[in-house]
Design an enzyme around this catalytic site. Structure first.
Site, PDB file in Angstrom:
ATOM      1  N   GLU A 262      14.163   6.259  82.545  1.00 37.16           N
ATOM      2  CA  GLU A 262      14.536   6.895  81.279  1.00 37.16           C
ATOM      3  C   GLU A 262      14.749   8.403  81.423  1.00 37.16           C
ATOM      4  O   GLU A 262      14.616   9.140  80.456  1.00 37.16           O
ATOM      5  CB  GLU A 262      13.510   6.562  80.191  1.00 37.16           C
TER       6      GLU A 262
ATOM      7  N   ARG B 184       2.559  -0.886  76.843  1.00 33.91           N
ATOM      8  CA  ARG B 184       3.135   0.263  77.547  1.00 33.91           C
ATOM      9  C   ARG B 184       2.033   1.303  77.653  1.00 33.91           C
ATOM     10  O   ARG B 184       1.451   1.718  76.636  1.00 33.91           O
ATOM     11  CB  ARG B 184       4.330   0.857  76.802  1.00 33.91           C
TER      12      ARG B 184
ATOM     13  N   ASP C 271      14.878   8.607  75.733  1.00 28.10           N
ATOM     14  CA  ASP C 271      14.644   9.646  76.747  1.00 28.10           C
ATOM     15  C   ASP C 271      15.824   9.780  77.693  1.00 28.10           C
ATOM     16  O   ASP C 271      16.157  10.891  78.113  1.00 28.10           O
ATOM     17  CB  ASP C 271      13.358   9.334  77.527  1.00 28.10           C
TER      18      ASP C 271
ATOM     19  N   HIS D  77       3.691   6.177  72.558  1.00 29.72           N
ATOM     20  CA  HIS D  77       4.104   6.776  71.289  1.00 29.72           C
ATOM     21  C   HIS D  77       3.482   6.087  70.078  1.00 29.72           C
ATOM     22  O   HIS D  77       3.689   6.523  68.945  1.00 29.72           O
ATOM     23  CB  HIS D  77       5.629   6.786  71.179  1.00 29.72           C
TER      24      HIS D  77
HETATM   25  C1  3PY Z   1      12.791   5.537  74.829  1.00 26.93           C
HETATM   26  O1  3PY Z   1      13.766   5.163  74.151  1.00 26.93           O
HETATM   27  O2  3PY Z   1      12.783   6.575  75.512  1.00 26.93           O
HETATM   28  C2  3PY Z   1      11.600   4.735  74.858  1.00 26.93           C
HETATM   29  O3  3PY Z   1      10.695   5.031  75.600  1.00 26.93           O
HETATM   30  C3  3PY Z   1      11.497   3.570  73.909  1.00 26.93           C
HETATM   31  O4  3PY Z   1      10.328   3.657  73.154  1.00 26.93           O
HETATM   32 MG    MG Z   2      10.797   6.982  76.379  1.00 25.48          MG
END
Ligand code: 3PY
Ligand code: MG
Length: 255
Positions: A147, A71, A173, A46
């Site tokens: 996530e 990441r 997520d 992101h």
């Molecule tokens: C999320 O909160 O989904 C993340 O990937 C943190 O950046």
């Molecule tokens: Mg995420």
């Protein structure tokens, strides 16, 4: 080989305070690296940077002893291996949902016989030392992100993959797939319970758990609960809130 100080903190049962980099700039990465973080993670998912800027950001972070991590934008072995070759000491992989996906991720982070990482640590050898290839498997950190609801349901399977160091929970997520609501805080009871359950599962498997915190108070709470790598805000959010606070203060002071 240069030590991985995040592993040293974990061995002492301490948490790493991790910064999250979204700004595509070696200069801002260098400034962040001088602020006392234990580790900094370049967010290729992101964040706004591409691979070449990310490599310059790794160089900028290594003007300090802050542990450089990244990441990746997806579970892509080519990108994982390139970032490791460029000197990332830890990889966070988003959206891991099954044991097979986790095996593919961890395998990309490990040289044979543990994995299938190709040999060619071009910058890593310069950053870490000549014995990099012999010691990287024990030094580089692999964190799989749980996530999604599916990843949560498969948490035991995912966390039993050999060579995985830990899981990293993406609250944004996870909340979206569990509740249909967007947001980075953990104020839903269902999400809060999931955070406890994921932490307990990680402990059962002898893994660390990491998480993204919306702010310093949230970060403190998560570390006290037992999370061992906690990202607090992003460079963009920190810059934005510091600037807004300063402008407000001057405007208020002028009246
Ligand atoms: C999320 O909160 O989904 C993340 O990937 C943190 O950046
Ligand atoms: Mg995420």
């Amino acid at each position: 080989m240069r030590e991985n100080r995040v592993r040293t903190l974990w061995a002492e049962n301490l948490a790493a305070i991790n910064g999250w980099l979204h700004i595509p700039s070696a200069w801002s990465a260098e400034v962040m690296a001088h602020q006392g973080w234990d580790s900094l993670t370049i967010d290729m998912q992101h964040g706004m940077m591409g691979m070449e800027t990310a490599i310059q950001m790794l160089q900028a972070v290594s003007t300090t002893d802050v542990v450089p991590m990244a990441r990746v934008n997806w579970n892509s072995p080519g990108d994982i291996m390139k970032l490791l070759d460029a000197g990332a000491y830890g990889i966070v992989c988003p959206m891991i949902e099954t044991r097979e996906e986790c095996e593919a991720f961890v395998g990309a982070c490990r040289f044979p016989p543990l994995g299938y990482r190709s040999l060619g640590p071009t910058r890593a050898r310069v950053y870490a030392g000549e014995d990099y290839a012999e010691r990287a498997n024990d030094t580089v950190i692999a964190l799989a992100m749980i996530e999604t609801q599916k990843g949560y349901d498969n948490r035991d399977d995912i966390m039993s993959v050999e060579g995985l160091d830990g899981v990293f929970i993406g609250i944004g997520d996870l909340r979206l797939t569990m509740t249909g609501r967007a947001g980075l805080d953990a104020s839903d009871a269902v999400l809060d319970a999931a955070l406890d359950e994921l932490l307990a599962t990680a402990k059962r498997h002898g893994l660390v758990a990491g998480v993204f915190a919306a702010g310093p108070d949230h970060g403190i709470e998560l570390i006290r609960r037992g999370y061992r790598i906690v990202s607090v805000m992003t460079d963009t959010a920190i810059l934005g809130s510091a600037a807004a606070g300063m402008v407000d203060k001057v405007r208020e002071g002028v009246g």
